[in-house]
Design a protein around this motif. Structure first.
Motif, PDB file in Angstrom:
ATOM      1  N   GLY A   1     -93.468  46.390 -43.740  1.00 23.59           N
ATOM      2  CA  GLY A   1     -93.551  45.413 -44.825  1.00 23.59           C
ATOM      3  C   GLY A   1     -94.213  44.131 -44.365  1.00 23.59           C
TER       4      GLY A   1
ATOM      5  N   MET B   1     -87.318  43.230 -51.060  1.00 22.15           N
ATOM      6  CA  MET B   1     -87.957  44.529 -50.879  1.00 22.15           C
ATOM      7  C   MET B   1     -87.077  45.542 -51.588  1.00 22.15           C
ATOM      8  SD  MET B   1     -89.347  44.387 -46.961  1.00 22.15           S
ATOM      9  CE  MET B   1     -90.359  42.994 -46.428  1.00 22.15           C
TER      10      MET B   1
ATOM     11  N   SER C   1     -88.717  52.173 -51.988  1.00 19.44           N
ATOM     12  CA  SER C   1     -89.437  50.896 -51.895  1.00 19.44           C
ATOM     13  C   SER C   1     -90.453  51.004 -50.756  1.00 19.44           C
ATOM     14  CB  SER C   1     -88.486  49.712 -51.733  1.00 19.44           C
ATOM     15  OG  SER C   1     -87.713  49.781 -50.551  1.00 19.44           O
ATOM     16  N   GLY C   2     -90.162  50.439 -49.589  1.00 20.57           N
ATOM     17  CA  GLY C   2     -91.159  50.389 -48.529  1.00 20.57           C
ATOM     18  C   GLY C   2     -91.298  51.682 -47.746  1.00 20.57           C
TER      19      GLY C   2
ATOM     20  N   GLY D   1     -88.767  46.829 -43.055  1.00 25.51           N
ATOM     21  CA  GLY D   1     -88.977  45.702 -43.949  1.00 25.51           C
ATOM     22  C   GLY D   1     -89.705  44.561 -43.257  1.00 25.51           C
TER      23      GLY D   1
END
Length: 580
Positions: free
Chosen positions: A246, A262, A274-275, A279
């Motif tokens: 991220g 995030m 999500s990622g 992160g």
């Protein structure tokens, strides 16, 4: 500072036009002392329109050149400010790259991908050796060829990974209990439009109705990449997805991450993903790192990881000079690894004992893999090929407070640094260990023996340690990869864990190895019944080849499985595996 409305220079939202070239033109004309204002709306960034540059990103696949959407180079005293600004990426591209910049603030922006570089689907049927997964083809375009599932977008096509695919419980929105990294290698078959069958030997059968995050693609581009920068602040930025890490900062000084989110983009058909990877990832930085008021959920690797880079001695040229090598395949090419005047520590292989700390006279990168480094004093007589080097100058203090480390694959936070660390007032709901304090010179070569750590006033929820990942012996796991630990030469020292709340389903709260000056005091341990006990460690605290430990004045609520403090002594140990 000059205030510049970017719409006056041709950067307008909702036009569908790529914005990369216009950003570069504006930055060239205004490299310092400016506030750039973005209008609300959507801005497009396409891989085919991006500039190309070679970069070696820490803990990422080497895949040069990288594709850069917005590059800030040698800029100073700059603020980029948005309100409800959505940066939408297309393909393999790095949204922001900051190199050799000073006093930069980015705020009020969200980052996402039109077609994400990972996917997810609903488990709709299971059999003895298969599961059927419903995949939304509109959001995650795919095809199945020769029993391999490929995801695709413009200019890219990637097969589904054979590891790391992760099942999420649709009711708890957490990684399904005990399932982390158990999904086996599979072959795939398309049954009907939107339905794919995965054949394999499942040690834990996924449940109908749960969702499977399907990983694919290399770890190539971070969402924001920072290199050789100073005084950087990222504030109120939402990252719905990334093609790799991220936020990645390497060899920078003084970093602040405030109000970062995030999390999945629910409006784009994503429920859990999500990622793509970590992160926030911080490598070889200096000064102070602050992470506060941030929110992490649905990542496919650790929420936060701060560490240095150890290098292995390949050759001793003379009494003042050695050839070093970067060992891990995802951590090479670091031209900033050392500079004249930096303090370099020598670590003995096996026991990781520090032999000396010497001042650098000259450092030169010979290739992405190797470098030559000379010192103003003679190297220790005990030095051998295979020993390691660690840059003590490129180490940062960490203040991590008021964050939510939600559920996703792997652990909550990792850190290894000799500088002061404060972890306070956070909520941890990881699936693996909540806190891992590692350090090694055998696999990832993530260096940094801790000398001053305080973990206080945090809440550790009952999802912590409900799946097994390397380095996850307990909710807080202090686990350096020391093959031959020696009690008189501890790797970590002075770690204080106090006034926290542990809401646990199982016994292990703390595991520590090769640690001295450890305290565990004034904590509350509360029994939860949301998961069955299953971990190998049956004691509340396990001290493995450790020195002094002060464990007292802790409060136990409910039918706690163990209050035992176990001690182990060992002289030799096989090297452990990497932390994937």
């Amino acid at each position: 500072m000059e205030r510049i409305l970017l719409k006056d220079y041709g950067i307008e939202p909702n036009t569908g036009k790529d914005c990369s070239a216009v950003f570069q033109k504006i930055f060239t004309g205004h490299p310092r002392n400016a506030v750039f204002i973005l209008e609300p709306g959507r801005y497009e960034f396409r891989a085919e329109e991006a500039m190309s540059r070679d970069y070696y990103l820490s803990n990422s696949d080497i895949c040069n050149p990288r594709r850069l959407a917005v590059r800030m180079f040698q800029m100073e005293n700059i603020i980029i400010e948005g309100t409800n600004c959505r940066f939408i990426c297309h393909g393999q591209v790095m949204p922001f790259t900051l190199e050799a910049c000073r006093n930069i603030t980015l705020k009020g922006i969200s980052l996402d991908w039109e077609i994400p570089l990972s996917a997810e689907g609903e488990i709709v049927k299971t059999g003895e050796n298969f599961i059927d997964v419903k995949i939304d083809r509109e959001h995650f375009p795919y095809e199945v060829t020769d029993n391999i599932l490929y995801f695709m977008g413009k200019g890219w096509k990637e097969p589904v990974w054979q590891w790391g695919n992760t099942e999420f419980d649709v009711h708890t929105r957490r990684v399904a209990q005990h399932s982390g990294d158990t999904f086996p290698p599979t072959r795939q078959e398309e049954l009907a439009d939107g339905l794919v069958r995965f054949y394999g030997t499942f040690p834990i059968m996924p449940k109908i109705g749960n969702y499977l995050v399907l990983r694919h693609g290399k770890r190539i581009h971070a969402a924001v990449f920072m290199k050789d920068c100073m005084n950087i602040t990222l504030e109120n930025i939402t990252i719905y997805h990334s093609g790799g890490l991220g936020l990645l900062a390497q060899f920078c000084e003084n970093l602040t991450f405030r109000g970062i989110q995030m999390r999945p983009s629910f409006g784009e058909g994503r429920k859990f993903l999500s990622g793509h990877d970590d992160g926030i990832h911080l490598t070889g930085n200096r000064g102070q790192v602050i992470v506060e008021g941030c929110y992490f959920q649905g990542l496919m690797d650790d929420c936060l990881n701060l560490h240095g880079v150890a290098a292995r001695i390949k050759k001793i040229e003379n009494s003042h000079t050695v050839i070093g090598e970067f060992v891990h395949e995802q951590s090479k090419g670091f031209e900033d690894w050392a500079q004249t005047g930096h303090e370099i520590s020598f670590l003995k292989k096996g026991n990781m004992r520090r032999l000396a700390c010497l001042e650098t006279d000259c450092f030169r990168l010979l290739s992405p893999d190797m470098f030559r480094i000379s010192f103003r004093e003679g190297i220790p007589e005990e030095t051998e090929i295979g020993d390691s080097l660690e840059n003590m100058t490129c180490t940062a203090g960490l203040i991590c407070r008021n964050n939510f480390f939600g559920n996703g694959r792997a652990r909550g936070i990792l850190f290894t640094t000799p500088r002061p660390v404060i972890i306070e007032n956070n909520v941890f709901e990881s699936s693996g260990a909540a806190v891992l304090i590692a350090g090694d010179a055998s696999c990832w070569y993530e260096s940094g023996g801790c000398k001053d750590v305080e973990i206080r006033n945090n809440y550790f929820g009952d999802s912590c340690l409900t799946s097994s990942y390397l380095g996850g012996e307990a909710v807080i796991s202090i686990h350096p990869e020391v093959e031959k630990p020696e009690k008189e030469h501890p790797f970590h020292t002075n770690i204080r864990i106090k006034e926290n709340t542990f809401h646990i389903c199982d016994a292990p709260v703390l595991y520590a190895k090769s640690t001295d000056g450890l305290s565990f005091m004034g904590n509350r341990v509360i029994r939860s019944y949301t998961s069955e006990p299953w971990n190998e460690q049956k004691s509340m605290v396990c001290l493995d080849t450790c020195g002094e430990a002060d464990i007292r004045n802790n409060l136990f609520i409910g039918d706690i499985l163990s209050r035992e403090v176990e001690r182990k002594e060992r002289e030799n140990e096989e090297a452990g595996g990497c932390y994937p």
